[in-house]
Design a protein around this motif. Structure first.
Motif, short mmCIF file in Angstrom:
data_model
loop_
_atom_site.label_atom_id
_atom_site.label_comp_id
_atom_site.label_asym_id
_atom_site.label_seq_id
_atom_site.Cartn_x
_atom_site.Cartn_y
_atom_site.Cartn_z
N ALA A 68 0.84 -1.21 0.00
CA ALA A 68 0.00 0.00 0.00
C ALA A 68 0.87 1.26 0.00
N MET A 69 2.01 1.21 0.68
CA MET A 69 2.92 2.36 0.68
C MET A 69 3.54 2.55 -0.71
N VAL A 70 3.86 1.45 -1.39
CA VAL A 70 4.35 1.53 -2.77
C VAL A 70 3.30 2.22 -3.63
N MET A 71 2.05 1.83 -3.45
CA MET A 71 0.96 2.38 -4.27
C MET A 71 0.80 3.88 -4.07
N ILE A 72 0.83 4.35 -2.82
CA ILE A 72 0.62 5.80 -2.64
C ILE A 72 1.86 6.59 -3.07
N GLY A 73 3.04 5.98 -2.98
CA GLY A 73 4.23 6.63 -3.52
C GLY A 73 4.10 6.82 -5.02
N ALA A 74 3.66 5.77 -5.71
CA ALA A 74 3.46 5.85 -7.16
C ALA A 74 2.36 6.86 -7.51
N HIS A 75 1.27 6.82 -6.77
CA HIS A 75 0.16 7.75 -7.00
C HIS A 75 0.62 9.19 -6.85
N ALA A 76 1.42 9.46 -5.84
CA ALA A 76 1.92 10.82 -5.61
C ALA A 76 2.74 11.29 -6.81
N ARG A 77 3.57 10.42 -7.35
CA ARG A 77 4.41 10.79 -8.50
C ARG A 77 3.57 11.00 -9.75
N ILE A 78 2.62 10.11 -9.97
CA ILE A 78 1.77 10.17 -11.17
C ILE A 78 0.89 11.42 -11.17
N THR A 79 0.29 11.72 -10.03
CA THR A 79 -0.68 12.81 -9.97
C THR A 79 -0.08 14.15 -9.55
N GLY A 80 1.05 14.13 -8.86
CA GLY A 80 1.61 15.37 -8.32
C GLY A 80 0.82 15.90 -7.14
N LEU A 81 -0.06 15.08 -6.57
CA LEU A 81 -0.92 15.52 -5.47
C LEU A 81 -0.10 15.97 -4.25
N VAL A 82 0.92 15.18 -3.90
CA VAL A 82 1.81 15.52 -2.78
C VAL A 82 3.22 15.09 -3.16
N GLY A 83 4.20 15.64 -2.46
CA GLY A 83 5.59 15.30 -2.70
C GLY A 83 6.05 14.13 -1.85
N ILE A 84 7.15 13.54 -2.23
CA ILE A 84 7.66 12.37 -1.53
C ILE A 84 8.08 12.69 -0.10
N GLU A 85 8.70 13.82 0.13
CA GLU A 85 9.14 14.15 1.49
C GLU A 85 7.94 14.35 2.41
N SER A 86 6.86 14.91 1.90
CA SER A 86 5.64 15.05 2.69
C SER A 86 5.05 13.69 3.02
N LEU A 87 5.09 12.77 2.05
CA LEU A 87 4.59 11.41 2.31
C LEU A 87 5.41 10.74 3.40
N VAL A 88 6.72 10.85 3.33
CA VAL A 88 7.58 10.21 4.33
C VAL A 88 7.30 10.80 5.71
N ALA A 89 7.23 12.12 5.80
CA ALA A 89 6.94 12.76 7.09
C ALA A 89 5.58 12.34 7.63
N ALA A 90 4.59 12.28 6.75
CA ALA A 90 3.25 11.88 7.16
C ALA A 90 3.21 10.42 7.61
N MET A 91 3.94 9.56 6.92
CA MET A 91 3.98 8.15 7.31
C MET A 91 4.59 8.02 8.70
N ARG A 92 5.68 8.73 8.95
CA ARG A 92 6.34 8.65 10.26
C ARG A 92 5.41 9.11 11.38
N GLU A 93 4.54 10.05 11.09
CA GLU A 93 3.57 10.53 12.07
C GLU A 93 2.37 9.59 12.22
N SER A 94 2.05 8.87 11.17
CA SER A 94 0.84 8.03 11.15
C SER A 94 1.03 6.63 11.74
N VAL A 95 2.24 6.10 11.65
CA VAL A 95 2.47 4.73 12.14
C VAL A 95 2.38 4.74 13.67
N PRO A 96 1.54 3.87 14.24
CA PRO A 96 1.38 3.86 15.69
C PRO A 96 2.66 3.37 16.40
N PRO A 97 2.82 3.73 17.66
CA PRO A 97 4.04 3.39 18.40
C PRO A 97 4.38 1.89 18.40
#
Length: 179
Positions: free
Chosen positions: A129-158
């Motif tokens: 699923a992470m591969v998919m949203i990384g690809a989607h971000a690149r294809i659509t330009g909706l968000v950048g990769i660094e924003s995705l990485v930062a958001a993932m680090r905040e979203s993953v539970p402890p």
């Protein structure tokens, strides 16, 4: 700008986490976001969907939409309701070859991403699923990769922090794959 995205798959594929990461990435970039996750009657193997609305201005209605700009599809089993909402020219990113549904390529802009294979190559089959949203971000330009990485680090539970590096690798691999 207002974009509606639906993510769909089978429970246990990471659809809800992927939607949350995509939503947080948009917030990191200063956009307004609404997110609604829905689940079927079973914990694993049932349907799971998320609807995400991303906009440059406040969003006034809840993310219950009849038409969507894009779809991220991890499995074909629950594809039909999402397919019915796609507007002409919608961007669809599917998990190939896991996805075995029908794609109307004359009406849709479809992209096949071998997310499960990429995740397996990375040594962590659960990060498709992470591969998919990384690809989607690149294809659509909706968000950048660094924003995705930062958001993932905040979203993953402890209690799942041991997966941070694998998730980051998956995001970056999906982003790179979609060149």
């Amino acid at each position: 700008m207002e974009r509606e995205i639906v993510l769909t798959g089978i429970g246990g594929q990471g659809v809800q986490l992927a939607a949350q990461v995509l939503a947080r990435a948009a917030v990191v970039e200063g956009r307004h976001v609404m997110l609604l996750g829905t689940y079927g009657g079973t914990m694993r193997g049932g349907n799971t969907d998320s609807t995400l609305v991303v906009a440059d201005a406040p969003i006034e209605s809840p993310p219950i939409v009849s038409r969507v700009w894009s779809a991220i599809v991890l499995h074909h089993q629950f594809w039909e309701p999402a397919r019915a909402k796609l507007v002409p020219g919608a961007v669809v990113v599917v998990n190939h070859p896991v996805f075995a549904g029908e794609l109307d390529r004359e009406r849709l802009r479809a992209f096949e991403v071998p997310a499960a294979a990429i995740a397996k190559e990375l040594g962590s089959p659960m990060v498709a699923a992470m591969v998919m949203i990384g690809a989607h971000a690149r294809i659509t330009g909706l968000v950048g990769i660094e924003s995705l990485v930062a958001a993932m680090r905040e979203s993953v539970p402890p209690y799942r922090r041991q997966h941070l590096e694998a998730n980051e690798q998956a995001l970056r691999a999906g982003f790179a794959h979609a060149q």
